[in-house]
Design a protein around this motif. Structure first.
Motif: not given
Lengths: 370, 123
Positions: A266, A271-273, A306-307, A309, B1-2, B4, B7, B76
């Motif tokens: 993060q 992105p954490v898939l 952790s929010g 998926p 998909m988070i 946060n 973005f 990124n």
């Protein structure tokens, strides 16, 4: 009135590179960069060969003039960027967007990191089986074993031998079950330890990624080493990872490190898939009773907390272990098993997520005003 | 998909001004902010400036006319800024840039007081 990019492009396509009749227009020749529109201002660049700078100065002025005629446009700034490449190269490389995305690896569409935080949670086993499940979806898949100190991919895929030199400077990856694979384990004997400091590891991984002739690959799975150190940081800084998959057992001890892994990704905006719970339950082969050896639903709860998926669980199954040690992954050799179906379902889910997260990734354009 | 909020902090375009003395960030909502080279230089997040703890931190001074020679994306999450005084180890994350321009005035005023206190100047 908002200024529309298409309108700008339409105007620009009226401008010829040369006064001569048969010359192509600057848009068609791929000389116009990404067009930036901010309220009533329009910015873009035109590529010109160094020696043609004078000629292009006329083109530049013309471009400014025509764009200014568009209603709603107040300020137009057109810059010339110079280089020595041919126009065909330009349209491919020098569109500013692509120029800033120089980290991409030739032939590879998406890179997914499979990571854990903790060692020994079945990360490599998961990576290999997911690779096969992705392949079952009809995707072309590569796997890069980024664990220099403890490469597991050769054993898991039953691969031995050394990669051959390929075309040019690149080497050919090995192949098992239709999956291209590269690992430190192909380059040294199984018993030889790699006694290396960080910078050596980084350069080895960079080579294994970029100096390998991967061919056309839809997803390259990177089997990450445990931890949040040199390798992870290098991957985050120099490799365009579309997303990461975290593998953990339901045990607190593993989850603590999984959490660190998630928070590292993060921080570097990868992105954490999702999280996969590995070794989730043990089904007794004699009585059929399910035992939660490492605790129950730990990874699922962690995902919620952790929010990120939750992708699903893989049971602690003797066939997975046996197949892994023999180099015969379960997804290949027992495709009907519950475990294989879980891998397939998770792979399918990840693939959907990759396709939607692509839209989420913003790669900024770096623009030099001239 | 988070998704946060980072973005929202990723610029669409990063423009280095013609004079090389400022960068402009343009966001997808077309919001624009601009940051001066001097400000970015003296507030570089590099360990060379910040040290490895508050006690190690140094006050960068005399950078009034520093220019930016190059910008490079880092993964990124950040850009690396190359200054013409050969400082290039600062990695500016989207979060850090956000913090810098949202608190620009406070950070700048603190910096000026710090210079005064240490009898240093911008020239």
């Amino acid at each position: 009135m908002p200024v529309i990019k298409e309108l700008v492009l339409e105007k620009l396509s009226g401008i010829l590179i040369d006064e001569s009749k048969d010359s192509s227009n600057i848009v068609a020749a791929g000389l116009v960069s990404e067009i930036v529109i901010a309220n009533d201002r329009v910015f873009f660049a035109i590529s010109a060969k160094k020696e043609e700078k004078d000629k292009f100065e006329i083109v530049r002025k013309k471009a400014e003039e025509v764009v200014k005629t568009i209603p709603g446009v107040n300020v137009v700034r057109v810059s010339l960027t110079s280089h020595d490449k041919s126009p065909s190269d330009l349209s491919r490389n020098d569109n500013t967007k692509k120029a800033s995305n120089k980290q991409s690896v030739e032939g590879i569409k998406y890179i997914v990191a499979v990571a854990s935080g903790k060692g020994g949670v079945g990360k490599s086993t998961t990576a290999v089986n997911l690779a096969l499940s992705f392949r079952n979806l009809g995707l072309s898949i590569g796997i890069l074993d980024a664990d220099i100190y403890g490469p597991s991919v050769p054993k898991l895929l039953g691969l031995k031998g050394r990669p051959n030199p390929g075309t040019g400077k690149k080497i050919q990856p090995l192949n098992a079950y239709g999956i291209a694979a590269m690992s430190m384990g192909f380059l040294v004997d199984e018993e030889t330890p790699m006694i290396w400091r960080g910078p050596m590891v980084i350069s080895a991984i960079t080579q294994m990624l970029r100096e390998v002739d991967w061919g056309d690959i839809d997803i390259l799975i990177v089997d990450m080493p445990p931890g949040t150190g040199d390798v992870q940081l290098t991957m985050a800084q120099n490799v365009p990872i579309i997303g990461s998959v975290i593998v953990s057992t339901p045990q607190d001890l593993a989850l603590i490190d999984a959490r660190k892994g998630i928070s590292m990704f993060q921080k570097v905006n990868i992105p954490v898939l999702g999280i996969i719970e590995n070794m989730s339950t043990f089904i007794c082969p004699k009585c059929g009773e399910a035992s939660h050896i490492f605790g129950k639903e730990g990874a699922m709860k962690e995902a919620k907390k952790s929010g990120v998926p939750y992708l699903g669980d893989i049971p602690l199954e003797i066939d997975i272990r046996v197949g892994s040690d023999l180099g015969k992954p379960i997804v290949e050799f027992n495709p009907g098993s519950i475990c294989s179906q879980s891998y397939n379902r998770i792979a399918n889910d990840i693939w959907l997520k990759i396709n939607s997260s692509e839209k989420l990734q913003i790669v900024p354009n770096i623009i030099y005003e001239e | 998909m988070i998704v946060n909020d980072i973005f929202m902090k990723i610029p669409k375009d990063i423009i280095l001004s013609k004079g090389k003395n400022k960068i402009q960030l343009i966001f997808s909502d077309l919001n624009k902010v601009s940051l001066d080279a001097e400000f970015l230089r003296v507030k570089s997040p590099s360990a060379e400036v910040r040290g490895h703890g508050p006690d190690d931190a140094i006050t960068v001074y005399g950078k009034k006319s520093v220019l930016i020679s190059k910008l490079e994306l880092v993964g990124n999450y950040a850009i690396r800024i190359f200054f013409d005084d050969n400082h290039s180890t600062g990695i500016y994350t989207w979060n850090y840039l956000d913090e810098l321009y949202k608190n620009r005035d406070n950070i700048w005023n603190d910096y000026i007081s710090e210079l005064r206190l240490k009898k240093l100047n911008r020239e």
